[in-house]
Structures are given as structure tokens and as C-alpha cells.
Scaffold this active site. Structure first.
Site, PDB file in Angstrom:
ATOM      1  N   ASP A 443       0.830  -1.203   0.000  1.00  0.00           N
ATOM      2  CA  ASP A 443       0.000   0.000   0.000  1.00  0.00           C
ATOM      3  C   ASP A 443       0.866   1.255   0.000  1.00  0.00           C
ATOM      4  O   ASP A 443       2.063   1.215   0.328  1.00  0.00           O
ATOM      5  CB  ASP A 443      -0.914  -0.034   1.237  1.00  0.00           C
ATOM      6  CG  ASP A 443      -2.288   0.541   0.955  1.00  0.00           C
ATOM      7  OD1 ASP A 443      -2.401   1.407   0.068  1.00  0.00           O
ATOM      8  OD2 ASP A 443      -3.248   0.124   1.638  1.00  0.00           O
ATOM      9  N   ASP A 507     -10.852   1.780  -3.272  1.00  0.00           N
ATOM     10  CA  ASP A 507     -11.267   1.383  -1.924  1.00  0.00           C
ATOM     11  C   ASP A 507     -12.764   1.164  -1.820  1.00  0.00           C
ATOM     12  O   ASP A 507     -13.240   0.703  -0.781  1.00  0.00           O
ATOM     13  CB  ASP A 507     -10.858   2.462  -0.906  1.00  0.00           C
ATOM     14  CG  ASP A 507      -9.496   2.166  -0.319  1.00  0.00           C
ATOM     15  OD1 ASP A 507      -8.971   1.074  -0.593  1.00  0.00           O
ATOM     16  OD2 ASP A 507      -8.969   3.019   0.399  1.00  0.00           O
TER      17      ASP A 507
END
Ligand code: GLA
Length: 707
Positions: A443, A507
């Protein structure tokens, strides 16, 4: 330059480039379909000289230059401290051509600058364009930018690119090309949620399957721009390059700057034709994943930071029971990480939460027949971390002050070799000590608009350092797959994909948003590299509630997974989930190798798209209703891309979800048993009558040739 090399013609995969090399210039005269012999003599194709203009015809060079009369953005800009070198005149010194590749060396002997350009057309028709600048003087050269430009013909009338935000990446936007410049710039210190991915121009009214399209992409994860520019004389270019910060690249004697690779594709078969070229090119890479893409369960929206071995073991058991193959433990496992205020930078297992380490969970996952994956965010730190307490100066940014925080975190200065070595060492140890880690979700969760190292701007160097770290980790642990995630889809580009195995598109797991996010992402990247998960019924990002059938069908055209607390799912939901997983596992070979196609005849309220096998013997199509249809009767789903002459049988891939149907009588073929046989021609133009779907519902059509 070898005598006689006045022009070069490259051709591969049905695409051609004709480059005029006379008078020391390098000008692309044609980028498009292959040209039959005899080839045109570029010398005879020079345009006229308009009134009130330079006294010679002006065209855009590969590196457009003011010295050659280009009045648009220059391809090379910069200067030395005394101001010299501000307007280079680059002349071709050498040219080497094969049937598919042209290498050029250009020089300005007065300004003492050299530019090397490589143009290669691969078997898929993708142009790989590279450029490198060398400072051939003892005096430093401050580079402002180096960018290659490709010409567009007058018939290129519209531009289509993608924009977005967190939770809503890669939304199409389009408009006519007019005089002036259309620039999509990204200044995020990462690729950015609003990055375009594919940036395209096309003939008036081009669509997914119609019109001529020229598409480009800059393979780079730092600051960048894609643009189209039409000058007053009508000359038009499409270009992309890195955006550099002041003082970021200062070349000393003999030093070089390498521009990110520019990739470009042309097709006369619309946007899908351009996408197909990119997909084929990516699939042909030796590093492209060769194993079936495993069904994923990611723990994030199931447990967030609530890490508990018992609960996670039960989640793993339920996952295995429905057919999951890869279990990914998300954020929250490392030292001090009880929420998002602390811990980033300390890549060791938290002894309080995981007293026996990750071993027991990994073993459980493996005993259940799944592989284990883990979340990391190596480029980031929290102030509240042992790393920052020990090395407060390892935070990237301007000298003498801290940059603004974002999600309570800062960027670690990976340009600093000590910081780089420290994180690499921790990750290496993590993977060495936990051999069961087969996958990393890597990430990167913040914009950093003023990255700096050692007091100077460092977005360029930080981007290269992140690449180096990924490359080195892969070298040491070649069997570990890596996903590029960045607050969802803020690092989706072909620079990072050269060293990772999939991207996380967004997301949001809301299937309505996902429909268009995945469409925009897959304009460039094939479905098997785009993570797509079934979220909870009640979306955590948008608050919408959606039936499982819509969420499952939406996740099918991608690298399929789950991100939902299925311990709390009902038995009926688990059975439906298992059925969707079984379908994915049965059809993933097709879904991950065929050609992605979209029908052009839907309005914004619905979408029809599918994957057609390369040999056109079978296909899977999705019909999705996004909002309430404007018409009472739903138009048939036309299915493009099949062989017009062959006969196909159409059935539902997954049972029709009656909760999503708003009508009194089913279409005749469904009432008659649910099978329809039509030729590819009839499927493309008449189509399959479909039930009137309610908004946020979809159906799946499974298409197989009748032999
Ligand atoms: C980012 C990612 C999410 C999740 C969280 C964890 O937001 O995009 O998928 O991994 O971080 O903190």
C-alpha cells in the site's frame, strides 16, 4: 547518419510509423494502420507555408522545438545557470533502423546536449517510446522537462480520458479537441486517484467498438502529465511526460536523465481495439502471472484493526468452505498498529496482538488449502513509531519543517540510503521468517505534494527508489506476488505494474461505483490484473445496499475476491457466494485471456460488456442496470465481438436474481426454458432480449458455440 536514411518505416502488429529524417529533424509523418507498398516519399508530403508565418513549413518534431518553429509546448526545456541552452536545436547524428525499431541520437553541439530516442513497435502494435537526455558540457544543466510528442491527424476530433477521486477512480470524460491545450496533470507524489490511465483521442463519435482511436499512457508512478495540443495552424500532438519540480533534475557533466517510457496504441476498432492491444502486450510479458488468479479473501472490511487469532481462524475456515484460495491479512498486524495513528515504519509483528507471531494463522490458512497474504505500507511512517523516534530526519519533505500530515502519516525518505536499507531489511526478514507469506498487498496511502530529500525536491528520485525496493524484494523473494494498492487506485500505472502482479482499483466495494471504476481501469489493464472484491451488502464507502447477485457479477470480470465478514453472512448468502466462486473458478481461464468488449448502444443507465475467447468459441457477458432505465422496455443486450457466421447458445451464467427484476412477464426465450441460439451476427445486431432489471442489478450471460 547512414547515407540514404532519409526516412524510416516501422511496422508491426498492423500498426506503422513513418518517420521523416531529412534536414537533421525527426518528424513522425504517419502513426496508424500499416501502409501498403509503395511507401510515400515523406519529402513530398511537406505542408504549404501559410501567410504571416515562418518561411518554411512547420511540423511537430518527435521532440518539438522552438528552434524549429514549434509554437506549442517544447519537448525539451531547461537551461544552464548562465541562461544558455534555453532553446536547443537538436540534429539527428545517427539513426539505426530495423523493420520494427528506430534508434536516434540527436545533438545540439552548441548547447552541448544529446538526446537518445528509441521507438519500437511490438508484435501487438504498441509503440514503446523512450528518451534520454545527456549533458555533454561541464556546466550543469537544469532540466525543466523532456517529453516526446506524437502527431494526430486532423480527423482526430475528440479526446477521452479518465478522472476521479478516492473511491471513484477512472471515470470517463470526453470533449472535442479545439485550439489550445488539454492537460491532465498529476502532482500527488504518486500516480494519483485522478490519473487517467489510458488517455485517448479519436475520430468524431468514436466508441468502444467504432472509430479510429490513438491512445497513450506514461508508465510512471510519480508526477506526470498527459496532453493534447492543437496549435493555430492546426497541427495537433498527443504527448506525455514526467512533471519535474524546480531544481529536481540538475545534470552535471556527462549525467543523464531517462524519461519514463511512453506507450502508444492505434486502432480502427474503437477504444476496445486500443485496450486489446495493451492487454495483449501485458499478457505477453514474461512476468505476467501464469497461474490461475486465486479467489481472494481480504480481511479489511471484515475486521479492520480488530486482529484476533480465533476470529481470523474462523473467518479462514468459512472462506475455505466457500472456495477461497488466498487469505490476505490486511492492516493492523505490526508493532503499535491498533489504529491508523501509529506503527507505520515498524515492520515487525506486534507481540501483544500476535504473541506467537503470524505462524499459527499462516499454518491454519495453509492447512485449509489456501495461501497466505499480508498487507504492508513500506514507504510510509507514523510520527508515533520506533522508526521515527530513532530517525526523525528520515521523513521526506522540505528542509527545516514537516509537511502536512495525511492519514496521520508521512513519507519515509527512501532516497536516503540508510532509510532504504532499513525498510528493505525489515521486509526481507519478514518474508524470510514467514515463508508462508505468498503475497504482499503493498500500500501507499498518501499524496505528498512537496516530496524532498536532502533539501531538494525528490519526487523523481523517491519514485525510482520505490521501484528499486520492489525490484530488490522480488529478486530476493521471486515467488511472492505483490499487489499495488494506494488508498485504492491511486497507483495504477504500467510503471508499477512492471514490478507487481495486480492493482487494487479502488477502496470502494460498492458494486455500482465499481462498474465504472473497473471499466476505466480495464481500458488499459486486463481484468486478471485488476482486483475486484465482493463487499458487504451495506457498502462501507457509500452507504448503499446491494443484493449479492449484483456484487458478485460485478467482481467476476476482474481478479475476483471477497472483502466482507462472511462469518456474519447467512447460510443462503454463503451458498450464493459459493456458487459465484465456482462459476469464477470454472470460467477464469476465459475471463483472463479473452478480449474485453463493450456494447456501444447503451445510454448511461446501463452497460453491457463481456469477454470473448480469442478463438471466439465462447464468451461471458454482463448486463448491468446502473440507474432506472429511461424506457419502460429494456432494449435487448447486443453482444459484440463474436464470429458473425458461427452459432452460439446463450444461457444465464448464474441464476437470474428475481429480486432484481421489475416486470410481469419474462422475455420469450426465458419463459421457453432459458436457452437461446443465435449467430454471432444476430447477437451483435439484434441482441438478446433481457428482463427489465431494477437499478443496481445485473445478469450474467454465458455464451458457447454450438458445434
Ligand atoms: C488503504 C487501502 C485499503 C486498506 C487500508 C488499510 O486505504 O486502500 O484497502 O488496506 O489502507 O489501512
Amino acid at each position: 547518419m547512414p547515407a540514404g536514411m532519409e526516412q524510416a518505416y516501422l511496422e508491426n502488429g498492423g500498426t506503422a510509423l513513418l518517420v521523416d529524417l531529412r534536414d537533421g529533424d525527426a518528424v513522425i509523418v504517419h502513426w496508424g494502420d500499416a501502409l501498403p507498398a509503395p511507401l510515400p516519399d515523406a519529402a513530398l508530403l511537406l505542408p504549404a507555408v501559410p501567410r504571416s508565418n515562418f518561411d518554411v513549413p512547420i511540423r511537430p518534431s518527435l521532440v518539438p522545438q522552438a528552434s524549429r518553429g514549434w509554437r506549442g509546448a517544447p519537448g525539451l526545456s531547461g537551461a544552464r545557470d548562465d541562461g544558455s541552452g534555453y532553446s536547443p536545436l537538436l540534429t539527428v547524428r545517427s539513426a539505426d533502423a530495423t523493420a520494427t525499431r528506430l534508434d536516434l541520437e540527436l545533438e545540439d553541439a552548441v548547447a552541448r546536449l544529446r538526446v537518445r530516442i528509441g521507438l519500437e513497435l511490438d508484435a501487438h502494435g504498441i509503440l514503446h517510446a523512450s528518451a534520454e537526455l545527456e549533458n555533454a558540457s561541464d556546466a550543469a544543466y537544469r532540466l525543466v522537462g523532456l517529453e516526446l510528442a506524437l502527431p494526430l491527424p486532423a480527423r482526430a476530433a475528440e479526446v477521452l480520458d479518465h478522472a476521479g477521486r478516492w473511491g471513484r477512480e477512472k471515470q470517463q470524460q470526453r470533449h472535442g479537441i479545439a485550439h489550445g491545450e488539454w492537460v491532465r496533470a498529476g502532482r500527488h507524489g504518486r500516480t494519483g486517484h485522478d490519473a487517467t490511465g489510458l488517455f485517448a483521442a479519436g475520430t468524431a463519435g468514436f466508441g468502444f467498438g467504432r472509430g479510429e482511436v490513438w491512445g497513450i499512457h506514461l508508465a510512471w508512478s510519480g508526477d506526470h502529465r498527459h496532453r493534447v495540443e492543437r496549435l493555430g495552424d492546426g497541427q495537433t500532438v498527443i504527448a506525455a511526460g514526467e512533471l519535474l519540480h524546480p531544481g529536481e533534475v540538475v545534470l552535471g557533466a556527462g549525467e543523464r536523465y531517462t524519461a519514463p517510457e511512453l506507450l502508444a496504441a492505434h486502432s480502427t476498432e474503437g477504444l476496445d481495439g486500443v485496450s486489446a492491444r495493451f492487454h495483449r502486450m501485458l499478457r505477453a510479458r514474461p512476468t505476467h502471472p501464469r497461474t490461475p488468479r486465486p479467489v481472494v479473501l481480504n480481511t479489511w472490511e471484515a475486521v479492520y484493526f480488530r486482529h484476533d487469532l480465533d476470529e481470523l481462524s474462523r473467518l479462514a475456515e468459512t472462506a475455505a468452505a466457500v472456495g477461497v484460495e488466498r487469505f490476505v491479512l490486511d492492516d493492523g498486524w505490526f508493532r503499535g498498529r491498533r489504529d491508523d495513528h501509529a506503527g507505520l515504519g515498524d515492520w515487525v509483528v506486534d507481540a501483544d496482538v500476535w504473541p506467537q507471531g503470524l505462524g499459527p494463522l499462516i499454518e491454519r490458512v495453509e492447512a485449509l488449502g489456501m495461501r497466505f497474504g499480508l498487507w504492508v505500507e513500506p514507504e510510509m511512517v507514523n510520527e508515533d513509531s520506533d522508526l521515527v523516534r530513532a530517525h526523525p530526519d528520515w521523513i521526506a519533505g522540505p528542509a527545516g519543517r514537516r509537511s502536512l500530515e495525511w492519514r496521520h502519516q508521512q513519507v519515509l525518505d527512501l532516497v536516503n540510503p540508510d532509510a532504504f536499507a532499513h525498510v528493505l531489511g525489515q521486509l526481507d526478514a519478514l518474508l524470510s521468517e514467514n515463508q508462508g507469506i505468498a503475497f504482499l498487498k503493498w500500500d501507499q496511502n498518501r499524496d505528498q505534494t512537496e516530496l524532498g530529500s536532502g533539501g531538494r525536491a525528490s519526487t523523481h528520485a523517491q519514485t525510482l527508489a520505490a521501484y528499486r525496493m520492489l525490484d530488490e524484494l522480488r529478486r530476493r523473494h521471486p515467488d511472492v506476488e505483490i499487489e499495488s494498492c494506494s488508498s485504492g487506485g491511486a497507483r495504477v500505472d504500467l510503471g508499477v505494474l512492471a514490478r507487481t502482479d495486480r492493482v487494487w482499483a479502488s477502496d470502494t466495494n460498492d458494486a455500482l461505483e465499481r462498474q465504472l471504476i473497473q471499466r476505466g481501469t480495464q481500458a488499459l489493464i486486463p481484468p486478471e490484473l485488476v482486483g475486484a472484491h465482493i463487499g458487504p451488502a451495506h457498502s462501507h464507502t457509500t452507504g448503499r445496499t446491494q443484493d449479492l447477485s449484483f456484487r458478485a457479477i460485478t467482481a467476476l470480470v476482474g481478479h475476483f475476491g471477497i472483502e466482507w465478514d462472511i462469518l456474519r453472512a447467512s447460510d443462503a448468502e454463503r451458498a450464493e457466494l459459493a456458487q459465484a466462486i465456482a462459476y469464477y473458478r470454472d470460467r477464469r481461464e476465459l475471463l483472463h485471456s479473452g478480449r474485453l468488449v463493450h456494447a456501444d448502444d447503451r445510454g448511461p443507465s446501463s452497460t453491457v460488456y463481456g469477454v470473448v475467447a480469442d478463438d471466439r468459441s465462447e464468451a461471458v457477458f454482463v448486463v448491468a442496470q446502473l440507474t432506472l432505465a429511461p424506457d419502460e422496455q429494456t432494449p435487448p443486450a447486443t453482444l459484440p465481438g463474436l464470429d458473425p457466421a458461427r452459432r452460439y447458445r446463450v444461457r444465464f451464467g448464474l441464476p437470474l436474481d428475481e429480486r432484481g427484476v421489475g416486470e410481469r412477464g419474462a422475455p420469450a426465450w426465458i419463459a421457453a426454458g432459458g436457452e437461446l441460439e443465435l449467430t454471432g451476427a444476430a447477437l451483435a445486431v439484434i441482441g438478446v432480449p433481457v428482463p427489465a432489471l431494477l437499478p443496481e442489478h445485473a445478469l450474467l450471460l454465458d455464451v458457447r458455440e454450438v458445434r
